[in-house]
Design a protein around this motif. Structure first.
Motif, PDB file in Angstrom:
ATOM      1  N   SER A 189       1.742 -16.138   3.591  1.00  0.00           N
ATOM      2  CA  SER A 189       1.865 -14.685   3.295  1.00  0.00           C
ATOM      3  C   SER A 189       2.383 -13.621   4.378  1.00  0.00           C
ATOM      4  CB  SER A 189       1.258 -14.376   2.534  1.00  0.00           C
ATOM      5  OG  SER A 189       1.199 -15.185   1.751  1.00  0.00           O
ATOM      6  N   ALA A 248       0.912  -8.921   1.694  1.00  0.00           N
ATOM      7  CA  ALA A 248       0.599  -8.272   0.924  1.00  0.00           C
ATOM      8  C   ALA A 248      -0.840  -7.146   1.217  1.00  0.00           C
ATOM      9  CB  ALA A 248      -1.496  -9.621   0.869  1.00  0.00           C
ATOM     10  N   PHE A 249      -0.635  -6.699   1.693  1.00  0.00           N
ATOM     11  CA  PHE A 249      -1.200  -5.433   2.960  1.00  0.00           C
ATOM     12  C   PHE A 249       0.095  -3.913   3.008  1.00  0.00           C
ATOM     13  CE2 PHE A 249      -2.060  -2.657   7.078  1.00  0.00           C
ATOM     14  CZ  PHE A 249      -3.042  -2.127   6.037  1.00  0.00           C
ATOM     15  N   MET A 300       1.860  -3.064  -0.073  1.00  0.00           N
ATOM     16  CA  MET A 300       0.861  -1.750  -0.528  1.00  0.00           C
ATOM     17  C   MET A 300       0.674  -0.453   0.289  1.00  0.00           C
ATOM     18  SD  MET A 300      -1.021  -4.036  -2.492  1.00  0.00           S
ATOM     19  CE  MET A 300      -2.568  -2.872  -3.914  1.00  0.00           C
ATOM     20  N   ILE A 328       1.829 -15.389  -6.471  1.00  0.00           N
ATOM     21  CA  ILE A 328       2.475 -13.480  -5.187  1.00  0.00           C
ATOM     22  C   ILE A 328       1.342 -13.786  -4.379  1.00  0.00           C
ATOM     23  CG2 ILE A 328       1.773 -11.874  -6.383  1.00  0.00           C
ATOM     24  CD1 ILE A 328       1.804 -12.022  -9.195  1.00  0.00           C
ATOM     25  N   SER A 329       2.743 -13.820  -3.118  1.00  0.00           N
ATOM     26  CA  SER A 329       1.706 -12.793  -2.462  1.00  0.00           C
ATOM     27  C   SER A 329       1.815 -11.939  -1.767  1.00  0.00           C
ATOM     28  CB  SER A 329       3.016 -13.879  -0.584  1.00  0.00           C
ATOM     29  OG  SER A 329       3.337 -15.112  -0.853  1.00  0.00           O
ATOM     30  N   ALA A 330       2.585 -11.019  -2.309  1.00  0.00           N
ATOM     31  CA  ALA A 330       2.024  -9.652  -2.815  1.00  0.00           C
ATOM     32  C   ALA A 330       3.014  -8.448  -4.489  1.00  0.00           C
ATOM     33  CB  ALA A 330       3.329  -8.974  -1.396  1.00  0.00           C
ATOM     34  N   ASN A 331       2.401  -8.958  -4.378  1.00  0.00           N
ATOM     35  CA  ASN A 331       2.571  -7.833  -5.741  1.00  0.00           C
ATOM     36  C   ASN A 331       4.097  -6.531  -5.571  1.00  0.00           C
ATOM     37  OD1 ASN A 331       0.165  -7.394  -4.927  1.00  0.00           O
ATOM     38  ND2 ASN A 331       0.223  -6.331  -6.737  1.00  0.00           N
TER      39      ASN A 331
END
Lengths: 254, 274, 274, 254
Positions: A115, A119-120, A123, A147-150
């Motif tokens: 990922s 994930a950071f 957002m 989901i690595s990043a939503n």
């Protein structure tokens, strides 16, 4: 006029998305590893005279940071990075991205690298342009396996930004925070060919146009000043797209 | 701190150690990793700071690894590490997926001696959902509901990296790769290879001092010329991209990897040792 | 980033600004502080990172300061800052006492963009008991009761410091004084004086890069030769201990301080300006 | 044999306390600002051949750290600093120290400089030697006006260390975690003179001895190798105690 390479069109398309006047201004754009096309889009804007700061992570020497690899994330955490790029082995209707793999966790069928900071960054950065050259039913899926990043967050969660658009080898989708809308299609594609290769949901407005070609001025910059900047960091890409090698450039300079 | 030889360093890292390693572009200790494979280390629990590269792929392929905590296992342009991907498919290693700033943050907590540190973002990712050791709490400084992620401190038993140079007191120079400083500070012990030992005290030189990791954190040093190869080292030498691309291709098969290992790891003891 | 003059920098810091300053031994921007006094700045809210020194004492004496958050106000061997002590006695400034690692930690939280960061120790100190903005909570990772201090992120409006050099892109070199990097990263804007502008890009030089604060954080730069005086600057010049000792003696009285101000601050505009 | 300076006796006394075999081993000792006597004690041990790491904070150039001033506190937070020194405008029966001031908070009667890192270091470092040359009723008080750093903590609070001893210009007290006990008195003092000048509570055992003089070997080192190391950092102290100046030393070296 020479033939426009598909990569050149993608570069110019991304450059236009970066300039989108309706979006959060992109004063500082960061580009992750192994991203020659987004990097070139940033250089194209810079060489066109736009006041934009580019932080390229893929540089062994030089480079923007002095606090090590952590500084990018600290900058993003503060909101000092305006725009970032993400890809993904899978991307879905809610702009979720999967960089983990397919099959059971953690990717027992096909494992992607991982990922990274997605994930950071997804957002904390106001704008993300999703970019994935491969546009097939296995990449653009209705629902990612993991989901690595939503793409969308619960209301209570502090989230500074989201996807602005998704650029693929076939078309451009805009993202409004809830769903994708087809924005333009590249030459050689049709509404039907897009549909046939896309398993994720998206809206198709009645008046979808063609993706604009790069201008002559843009092509001149890409093949000259932009390629010059990219040669040492992305030698393979420059060789493939523009037929130029670092060795020749160094010879020419001496 | 007298320099030791590479095998002595490899011998200090016991089977089962929690070992932190930098990614390929950040002073990867590849000569030491080859020495670890030759000493037949087993059950390493690796941490990629914040991602894993060539050395981790070698260790996995050679059967030295039990678990990998990392944000990605990548050979850069050459794609996902082939032995990593094969091991995930086979279920022969346990992967603990993370995200880059979470690794940095967990090491910063250890560096500071605090039990945890918060991080924005990440909420809603399956990476978090697979980390029962992470904790979400309400930000006590917020008036409204404001969930935030807390990461527990991550204290490696060892960190290993390859620096440009060291002085006789064990201070080592890593230049701008300051994430290595955080990794080194957070770890119980550090074993470091260097290109060369320099005279004088690096910490007394105001120009060099900002890129130094103090000897207080360093357990042992060995000289290993071109010790990052096939990775690069700052402005001293570039990564050997052709070699890594070849590896990525060959190592896709078990047989190809075995051949690589025999040729480039088992038979290079004299080349790697100083 | 074209260098500006010292008065232009002083004009950027508005009355009432939350202004972070380093201590005397860490690249104190004393020329800029004299320019701030000359521009008659008012109601500054100062932060000592992590302690306060000569410049803070001058600003307090000149009536420029509303509050000081600091871990100490000291002239080193010359003792407590005399104008600071007088102002505390007179109740003319509000002192927010802290402890050094709490200041560092609160700035690290801001640097990272998180709302708080924990710190061990401090529990039981009256420093904590006078900080309603600090928070004690139970460590959620501990099985047993384990109270721990949380510090809210501290985001100065401005930080000011005096670096050795800058390049034309606004990158500045602070060497080993890396706590200045944290302060600079945490602040909304930085105004920096330097001894000189150097050619080339400091971030492209692998030897210099580790001591650089990136221009991304820097609002404006002015050249001010010997701009840390009477403080010292790394290995470039030593602190003027005799001057500071004289100041500590003279500034004990209101009249002595007024005389000092007239002589060394109000009348040195040409000397300090580049 | 020359006269022993009072500072020399204090230095040798602190050096012996550092070596106390019953205490947590002192492999890494840090010395704060404006602390020439503790610094000299560390140098005395180092020059005597003891394997001890000294981190002196008061150095404009050189010095032990590369992470800036924060690194000391990070090291202490991890438990990597074994011994530190603290003083205080007031010290009380429970080993609380006051570096804030007297009168109403924050020191409206007499303001001290401030707490520095004491509130943190006193709890994270295994051993602290309290040192205060002035030994009077106004310094050694029953209860400090304000607590910069507390000598004793609640059971639930994680605390790695505490005061080992208090060294003053008149005597040495040991601290057992609850209270002070008179350990030795310096030449010229008596049990009675200590009592008359101490407002804090402490125990006086029946057999209190005299503080030992430095040995001839220690005096030789102090006046030679230790002074050499201290000259550039503590010029005033070296001039006052040993009559040596940096200028002379530099001349002699040329």
């Amino acid at each position: 006029m020479t033939t426009i390479a598909p990569q050149e069109r993608l570069i110019a398309t991304i450059a236009r998305l970066i300039l989108d006047p309706s979006a959060h201004p992109a004063r500082h754009v960061a580009v992750g590893m192994a991203s020659p096309i987004p990097a070139a889009a940033c250089w194209l804007l810079k060489k066109s005279g736009h006041d934009i700061r580019i932080s390229l992570l893929q540089r062994q020497t030089g480079g923007p940071f002095s606090e090590g690899g952590r500084e990018l994330f600290d900058l993003a955490g503060q909101g000092r990075i305006d725009l970032f790029f993400l890809g993904g082995g899978q991307i879905d209707s809610e702009a979720n991205i999967n960089m983990i793999g397919t099959g059971e966790w953690p990717g027992t069928e096909f494992r992607f690298p991982g990922s990274f900071g997605s994930a950071f960054m997804y957002m904390t950065v106001p704008r993300t342009i999703l970019f994935r050259e491969e546009h097939t039913n296995r990449v653009l899926v209705e629902r990612v396996d993991h989901i690595s990043a939503n793409g969308i967050s619960d209301r209570a969660v502090i989230r500074r930004g989201r996807a602005q658009a998704l650029v693929t080898g076939r078309c451009v989708f805009n993202f409004d925070g809830n769903r994708f809308t087809l924005a333009s299609i590249h030459p050689g594609e049709t509404i039907e060919s897009i549909d046939a290769n896309t398993a994720m949901s998206y809206l198709t407005p009645p008046d979808v146009g063609m993706t604009l070609d790069p201008t002559e001025a843009e092509l001149g910059l890409l093949r000259g000043a932009v390629c010059d900047e990219m040669l040492s960091t992305y030698p393979d890409f420059c060789q493939r797209v523009w037929g130029r090698s670092l060795q020749e450039a160094e010879k020419a300079a001496n | 701190m007298a320099p030791q030889n590479l095998d002595a360093l490899a011998a200090m890292i016991p089977d089962g150690a929690l070992l932190a390693l930098p990614p390929d572009d950040s002073l990867a200790p590849n000569a030491l990793i080859r020495a670890l494979i030759r000493r037949n280390v087993r059950n390493l629990r690796l941490i990629g700071v914040p991602t894993s590269g060539f050395g981790t792929d070698l260790l996995i392929g050679a059967g030295c690894v039990a678990t990998v905590e990392t944000s990605a296992a990548t050979l850069g342009e050459a794609g996902t590490g082939p032995r990593f991907a094969a091991a995930v498919r086979a279920g022969s290693i346990r992967v603990i997926d993370a995200t880059c700033p979470a690794i940095h943050t967990a090491l910063q907590a250890a560096e500071k001696g605090v039990p945890f540190m918060p991080l924005r973002g990440v909420l809603g990712s399956d990476v978090m959902n697979h980390r029962p050791d992470w904790h979400v709490m309400a930000n006590p400084f917020a008036a409204d509901d404001d969930p935030i992620l807390l990461l527990p401190a991550l204290t490696p038993d060892f960190a290993a990296f390859h620096a440009s140079c060291a002085d006789s007191e064990g201070n080592v120079w890593v230049g701008r790769r300051r994430e290595l400083a955080t990794m080194a500070h957070a770890s119980r012990a550090n074993v470091v290879t260097v290109e060369r030992i320099v005279p004088g005290r690096l910490l007394d030189d105001e120009t060099m001092a900002p890129g130094v990791i103090s000897g207080v954190y360093i357990r042992a040093i060995a000289v290993a010329e071109r010790g990052a190869w096939p990775g690069g080292l700052l402005d001293e030498y570039e990564a050997d991209r052709a070699h890594i691309a070849d590896y990525a291709r060959i190592a896709r098969s078990d047989g190809g990897f075995a051949e690589y290992l025999a040729r480039h790891v088992q038979h290079t003891a004299n080349q790697d040792a100083a």
